[in-house]
Design a protein around this motif. Structure first.
Motif, PDB file in Angstrom:
ATOM      1  N   ALA A   1       0.828  -1.205   0.000  1.00 51.98           N
ATOM      2  CA  ALA A   1       0.000   0.000   0.000  1.00 51.98           C
ATOM      3  C   ALA A   1       0.863   1.254   0.000  1.00 51.98           C
ATOM      4  O   ALA A   1       0.385   2.346  -0.228  1.00 51.98           O
TER       5      ALA A   1
ATOM      6  N   LYS B   1     -18.578  14.899  -3.061  1.00 52.01           N
ATOM      7  CA  LYS B   1     -17.538  15.068  -4.061  1.00 52.01           C
ATOM      8  C   LYS B   1     -16.937  16.470  -4.061  1.00 52.01           C
ATOM      9  O   LYS B   1     -15.747  16.637  -4.313  1.00 52.01           O
TER      10      LYS B   1
ATOM     11  N   TYR C   1     -19.414   0.658   7.054  1.00 54.86           N
ATOM     12  CA  TYR C   1     -19.445   2.111   6.924  1.00 54.86           C
ATOM     13  C   TYR C   1     -20.880   2.612   7.043  1.00 54.86           C
ATOM     14  O   TYR C   1     -21.807   1.939   6.616  1.00 54.86           O
TER      15      TYR C   1
ATOM     16  N   SER D   1     -19.309   9.815   5.278  1.00 55.23           N
ATOM     17  CA  SER D   1     -19.347   8.367   5.504  1.00 55.23           C
ATOM     18  C   SER D   1     -18.194   8.014   6.429  1.00 55.23           C
ATOM     19  O   SER D   1     -17.066   8.446   6.205  1.00 55.23           O
TER      20      SER D   1
ATOM     21  N   ALA E   1     -14.660   7.431   5.408  1.00 52.98           N
ATOM     22  CA  ALA E   1     -14.710   6.500   4.281  1.00 52.98           C
ATOM     23  C   ALA E   1     -15.211   7.175   3.018  1.00 52.98           C
ATOM     24  O   ALA E   1     -14.943   6.706   1.923  1.00 52.98           O
ATOM     25  N   GLY E   2     -15.940   8.253   3.160  1.00 49.32           N
ATOM     26  CA  GLY E   2     -16.445   8.919   1.969  1.00 49.32           C
ATOM     27  C   GLY E   2     -16.907  10.322   2.294  1.00 49.32           C
ATOM     28  O   GLY E   2     -17.332  10.613   3.407  1.00 49.32           O
TER      29      GLY E   2
ATOM     30  N   LYS F   1      -6.173  20.772  -4.813  1.00 54.31           N
ATOM     31  CA  LYS F   1      -7.005  20.170  -5.852  1.00 54.31           C
ATOM     32  C   LYS F   1      -7.654  18.884  -5.391  1.00 54.31           C
ATOM     33  O   LYS F   1      -8.710  18.503  -5.831  1.00 54.31           O
ATOM     34  N   ARG F   2      -6.964  18.166  -4.508  1.00 56.70           N
ATOM     35  CA  ARG F   2      -7.569  16.921  -4.044  1.00 56.70           C
ATOM     36  C   ARG F   2      -7.125  16.624  -2.613  1.00 56.70           C
ATOM     37  O   ARG F   2      -6.259  17.303  -2.070  1.00 56.70           O
ATOM     38  N   ILE F   3      -7.710  15.565  -2.059  1.00 56.23           N
ATOM     39  CA  ILE F   3      -7.374  15.192  -0.691  1.00 56.23           C
ATOM     40  C   ILE F   3      -6.141  14.306  -0.715  1.00 56.23           C
ATOM     41  O   ILE F   3      -6.079  13.343  -1.478  1.00 56.23           O
ATOM     42  N   ALA F   4      -5.149  14.654   0.093  1.00 56.49           N
ATOM     43  CA  ALA F   4      -3.933  13.854   0.124  1.00 56.49           C
ATOM     44  C   ALA F   4      -4.007  12.796   1.208  1.00 56.49           C
ATOM     45  O   ALA F   4      -3.428  11.737   1.076  1.00 56.49           O
ATOM     46  N   ALA F   5      -4.713  13.094   2.278  1.00 58.22           N
ATOM     47  CA  ALA F   5      -4.725  12.137   3.384  1.00 58.22           C
ATOM     48  C   ALA F   5      -5.993  12.283   4.202  1.00 58.22           C
ATOM     49  O   ALA F   5      -6.496  13.383   4.413  1.00 58.22           O
ATOM     50  N   ASN F   6      -6.512  11.131   4.630  1.00 61.49           N
ATOM     51  CA  ASN F   6      -7.580  11.112   5.615  1.00 61.49           C
ATOM     52  C   ASN F   6      -6.955  10.733   6.950  1.00 61.49           C
ATOM     53  O   ASN F   6      -6.363   9.672   7.058  1.00 61.49           O
TER      54      ASN F   6
END
Lengths: 936, 130
Positions: free
Chosen positions: A339, A659, A573, A901, A655-656, A633-638
């Motif tokens: 991973a 958008k 979830y 989520s 989990a979600g 621009k986007r999510i790098a880490a949760n």
């Protein structure tokens, strides 16, 4: 591109840095040669120490160059010199200073430097402290440094048709590494900004984990060096003592490094656990297991003279497998089995050479001297401590072999494809299950053996008289742990006997070691070291069992998947709507909202644990976060959030998400793709939209909207509107707004998630409220100072003048004559507002500056002064505002943006895992300190 | 024969025995065709078909992600992943799913995605800035 002279580049740190890399490489080579020659000289003439001095000098030069490269790289990163490839990749303008260390070792080159740094530090200690061992030990350490330095060389050698890359230099210029059109521009530096450190790595774990782990890696080399030194000089017994000290040190630090990795994975990453048998984790665990096995045979060898050969082999393998793990994780060969993300440097062959060299070096010295290694004539007895410790070491070794064997499948696949290019490759279908199934037995054996061996004595000393005490001690421990197992095993959610057996083994080693500590170990630090670490192992086993097998989900979705037949449907979830309570597994969960700070969005989720009567027993909030990339621009880490209890953890991960929270560009696209329809609502009357109903309550000139940043002269307008669905179950008050800023009209829509609706005020409404100059009807008004006139229900009084007027539309120029009139507008003898229009004479031109008061909608102009009569001429205008309805535009198919989520996991007794691990490290540290004072 | 040698011998025997038993845990990267035939739990490595919709509606069911995958034989099948959609799923170059064929769909409960290397990121960054 050669002809371009680039602007703004700072080239000296790179040149100097690269010089230091080459110097360090050469110095390490000289160090190897000089120290090796000293070893040779020692065999004939032990008084001649000249080679040793050269060796020291060379290693010191190597150390200085290494430190210099590190210093220069920090300087380059601190000064954000993006002309360097490494700096571009690791740093960005918005990187916080506290992450500069993370950025430094976040890349391959930096982490090699960190590794070298520790070798240099350890090497300096060895030069001063290792006495007669200095020459052979430092010769081997220098040779390791030759290989590590070569990883940074960054030179290309001709290799048949193509070129072979030797090392990757952190001082390489970006334009040399990459061929991109931008470098045709001499001023390219002004156009680029560092891409920066992956936000996943921007946390404090990244600051403390790598230095600890790399000190662990570096320290494994020292027992290796001593092992080679022992074989080389033939002093097979003398090396055991200094090696033991270093090996204790290494086991403790390396183990702590691995443990930190596990804690990081658990606390800050959303893996949902502390150990996943990921190849990267395995690759660092295996050398530690070999070293730990070696530590045990080293203890035997020191006490009894047995197992010297095994000690050699294990220490040699420990370091070789550190290098092998470097090969696995950095060559890109693990591919899709891990991973973790890997960046490939194109150095696979060099890394493979690194592994091969040290494997062969160890093998060479071992085979050459194997016969001369002393082996006691008398065998170990069954009743001796050394026999069972030896068995334990072999089991540890065996465990490592099993793990690395399975982890190396991708290597096997790669080799196989050389013979059969069509070969698809093997993979373990369910890795975690595979490893757990086999390692369980290792745990059982280690638990039982370490429990029994504690009560035995080296060389079976006085076995006949000791026999009965031994039987009593082991007997008590066995009975106690059997009884405890009987009760505790019932609380495990499994009926498999293997787990009960493992529980028994863990409890047995825990109880026997505590018993041992109480009966024998008090005050004896060496016994204490062993008892504490083995008891720790037992606790860890119990913790692993409970947190693993009794792991449960507090989030489960009862409405999932009715149309698909699935044997075993896990639904772990749930999705929560903002503000709406949901019940699952004894908890009421409410998603309260989110806040954005920097590039971190924090979500607030409330949990209420209730009893059967729905009374709240406990309440807490969990705050998982998402971290956006530096460009948003986007999510790098949760990042998960955990509530810790003494007996369990409640672990929550995202989990979600809607958008538009994940992807900024999507939010824009979505806005563009919405279809809006116009519906006009009469004031205070219900109107209907395509799906819902609305009532316009009022119009406001002071609307509030989260995105609206109101400045002084902005014209803003909001509409208070109530929207409801056809059943009147959902009723929401909202306030869409418009604003005129710098000549442009901006929309501030309102979003009603429960109705999937977005509503805006139609822009045309703006001119219905604020009448434009061209359509305005002005009235001519004449007034004298102090005089008054009635106009549209106001009494307007000319109350003096201001000869130094200020107005947003008026900029004073030299020679201007400007006068502002103070026009007070009264209604029922109370001043409602004051207008201050300006009359200007500039270069004998006359003009007027309008004053517009947008709330009453009154326009005033000061158009002329008649000096003869003293009369002032004004123009008054009034906004029409005769609208009967307000035009609103609706989009009524907007995706909801107010949910989250989540996955909530309960890990029972996970603290036992940490406690057990910490006790193991503590035991090793006690052992180390006990031997600290002894000479090397 | 010495005792320690016996122990080592036993370990080697145990090792070989384990090796044989562990082959049950292994599988080659499969294709939809072989998964269909065997019905067994397998790993399939493939490419995400971006032309088809990726279904993930967390409001309906956050435990369901539907997408299409092209396997090594270039066959495209619908995959049902019983998990939330992984982060950056659309960007992944390669997707490895673990599961089995059920009623014409590949039902998976494990997924690994491989994202583009950093090198490409760099190119992208440069292109955007330049």
């Amino acid at each position: 591109m050669e002809n371009i002279s680039y602007i703004g580049e700072t080239l000296w740190p790179g040149s100097l840095g690269h010089f230091c890399i080459v110097l360090g490489f050469v110095a390490a080579l000289i160090g190897v040669a000089a120290y090796a020659l000293q070893v040779k000289t020692d065999k004939t003439d032990s008084d001649n120490q000249s080679w040793r001095l050269l060796g020291r000098f060379a290693f010191t030069i190597h150390t200085i160059s290494t430190f210099a490269i590190i210093g220069l790289l920090f300087y380059m990163m601190g000064s954000k010199m993006y002309e360097y490839h490494y700096v571009f990749n690791q740093v960005s303008n918005d990187l916080q200073d506290r992450y500069i260390f993370s950025a430094f070792w976040g890349g391959q080159e930096g982490s090699f430097l960190l590794w070298m740094f520790w070798h240099c530090v350890l090497g300096m200690i060895l030069i001063f402290k290792s006495g007669t061992w200095e020459a052979p030990v430092m010769a081997v350490l220098s040779s390791i440094e030759v290989f590590l330095s070569s990883m940074l060389l960054g030179v290309y050698l001709p290799w048949g048709e193509s070129q072979a890359k030797i090392g990757s230099s952190p001082t390489s210029l970006f334009r040399d590494v990459m061929d991109a059109p931008i470098f045709a521009n001499a001023d390219y530096l002004s156009m680029i900004e560092g891409s920066g450190l992956n936000p996943l790595l921007q946390n404090y774990w990244m600051t403390i984990h790598p230095p600890t782990l790399f000190l662990g890696f570096a320290s494994v080399a020292i027992p290796f060096c001593f092992a080679i030194a022992g074989l080389w000089t033939g002093r097979h017994k003398e090396w055991l003592k200094p090696a033991l000290k270093w090996s204790l040190f290494s086991c403790a630090i390396f183990g702590t490094g691995i443990l930190m990795g596990a804690a990081w994975a658990y606390e800050a990453l959303s893996f949902g656990g502390y150990w996943a048998w990921d190849p990267v984790e395995n690759a660092s665990l295996v050398p530690w297991l070999f070293l730990l096995a070696g530590l045990h045979t080293n203890l035997i060898a020191k006490a009894t003279g047995h197992s010297i050969r095994a000690t050699y082999i294990l220490y040699l393998m420990g370091f070789v497998f550190v290098v092998y793990s470097t090969f696995l994780t950095r060559s890109g060969i693990l591919g899709d089995t891990s991973a973790h993300a890997f960046t490939e440097m194109g150095l696979e062959w060099q890394l493979a050479g690194f592994v091969a060299f040290f494997a062969l070096l160890g093998k060479f010295f071992l085979l050459k001297n194997y016969r001369s290694i002393p082996v006691p004539e008398k065998e170990e007895k069954f009743s001796s401590k050394e026999f069972w410790m030896y068995i334990g070491s072999i089991i540890l070794f065996f465990s490592g072999v099993l793990i690395i064997g399975a982890t190396s499948l991708p290597v096997f696949n790669k080799i196989y494809t050389v013979f059969d290019p069509e070969f698809a490759g093997y993979a373990i279908t369910d890795p975690e299950e595979h490893y757990n199934r086999y390692q369980l037995w290792i745990g059982v054996f280690i638990g039982l053996i370490s429990g029994v061996a504690q009560f035995l004595r080296y060389r079976s000393l006085n076995w006949d008289s000791h026999k009965s005490t031994f039987a009593k001690e082991v007997g008590i421990s066995l009975v106690l742990s059997a009884v405890l197992t009987f009760f505790i095993a019932r609380t495990l959610y499994t009926s498999s006997f293997q787990y009960s057996l493992l529980l028994f083994a863990g409890l047995f080693t825990l109880i026997s070691n505590i018993y041992f500590l109480v009966v024998k170990g008090r005050g004896n630090s060496s016994l204490m070291a062993s008892a504490v670490s083995h008891a720790g192992f037992g606790i860890m086993v119990v913790g692993i069992l409970f947190s693993g097998i009794n792991k449960g989900y507090i989030t489960s979705n009862p409405f999932a998947m009715k149309d698909i037949v699935v044997e075993e449907k896990e639904s772990n979830y749930v999705s929560l709507l903002k503000g709406e309570k949901m019940f699952s597994k004894g908890y009421w969960m409410t998603y309260l909202g989110d806040t954005l700070s920097g590039n971190v969005r924090t979500y607030d989720i409330n949990f209420k644990k209730v009893n059967e009567d729905n009374e709240t027993i406990e309440e807490f909030n969990l705050n998982p976060t998402t971290v956006y990339t530096n460009d948003f621009k986007r999510i790098a880490a949760n990042n998960p959030s955990t509530n810790h209890y003494f007996n369990k953890d409640i672990f929550l991960t995202i989990a979600g998400l809607p958008k538009h929270l994940q992807d900024v560009e999507f939010a824009k696209e979505m806005e563009d793709s919405l279809t809006y329809e116009l519906f006009s609502g009469t004031l205070s009357d219900t109107f209907s939209t395509a799906r819902n109903f609305g009532v316009i309550r009022s119009i406001t000139f002071e609307p509030e909207h989260e995105d609206l940043d109101r400045e002084e002269y902005d014209l803003v307008l909001g509409v208070n509107v109530t929207l409801m669905d056809s059943t009147n179950r959902i009723v929401e008050d909202v306030q869409p707004a418009l604003a005129l800023k710098g000549g442009l009209i901006y929309q501030y829509p309102a979003h009603i998630d429960p109705l999937n609706t977005r509503v805006k005020v139609d822009e045309n409404f703006f001119s219905e409220v604020f009448t434009q100059e061209s359509t305005l009807d002005y009235d001519d008004i004449k007034l004298k100072e102090g005089g008054s006139v009635d106009w549209k229900g106001y009494e307007v009084k000319l109350n003096g003048f201001n000869r130094t007027p200020e107005h947003k539309n008026y900029e004073q120029e030299e020679g201007d004559i400007a006068i502002a009139a103070n026009l007070d507008f009264y209604r029922n003898d109370i001043i409602e507002f004051t207008a201050k229009p300006i009359f200007v004479i500039r270069d004998s031109q006359r003009f007027s500056i309008k004053d517009y008061l947008h709330i009453p909608g009154v326009h005033t102009r000061f158009s002329n002064i008649d000096p003869a009569s003293g009369e002032m001429e004004f123009l008054f205008g009034q906004d029409k505002r005769d609208f009967q309805s307000v035009p609103l535009v609706f989009a009524e198919n907007v995706p909801r943006s107010d949910f989250i989520s989540i996955e909530g996991i309960v890990f029972p007794f996970i603290n036992l895992v940490w406690l057990g691990c910490i006790m193991m490290m503590l035991g090793l540290t006690i052992g180390l300190f006990k031997r600290f004072g002894q000479p090397a | 024969m010495k005792k320690s040698h016996i122990v080592i011998f036993l370990m080697i025997v145990a090792g070989i025995a384990l090796l044989f038993s562990a082959t049950g845990d292994l599988s080659t990267y499969s294709t939809f065709a072989t998964a269909e035939d065997s019905g067994a739990r397998v790993k399939i490595a493939g490419e995400l078909v971006l032309e088809k919709d990726i279904i993930f509606d967390p409001l309906k069911d956050p435990n369901y992600t539907g997408f299409h995958l092209k396997d090594a034989d270039n066959r495209i099948k619908e995959v049902v992943l019983l998990k939330a959609k992984p982060q950056d799923f659309e960007l992944s170059e390669q997707v490895v799913v673990t599961g089995s064929m059920q009623q014409g769909k590949f039902v998976a409960n494990e997924v690994l995605t491989k994202c583009p290397s950093k090198y490409k990121d760099e190119e992208m960054a440069l292109r955007k800035q330049g």
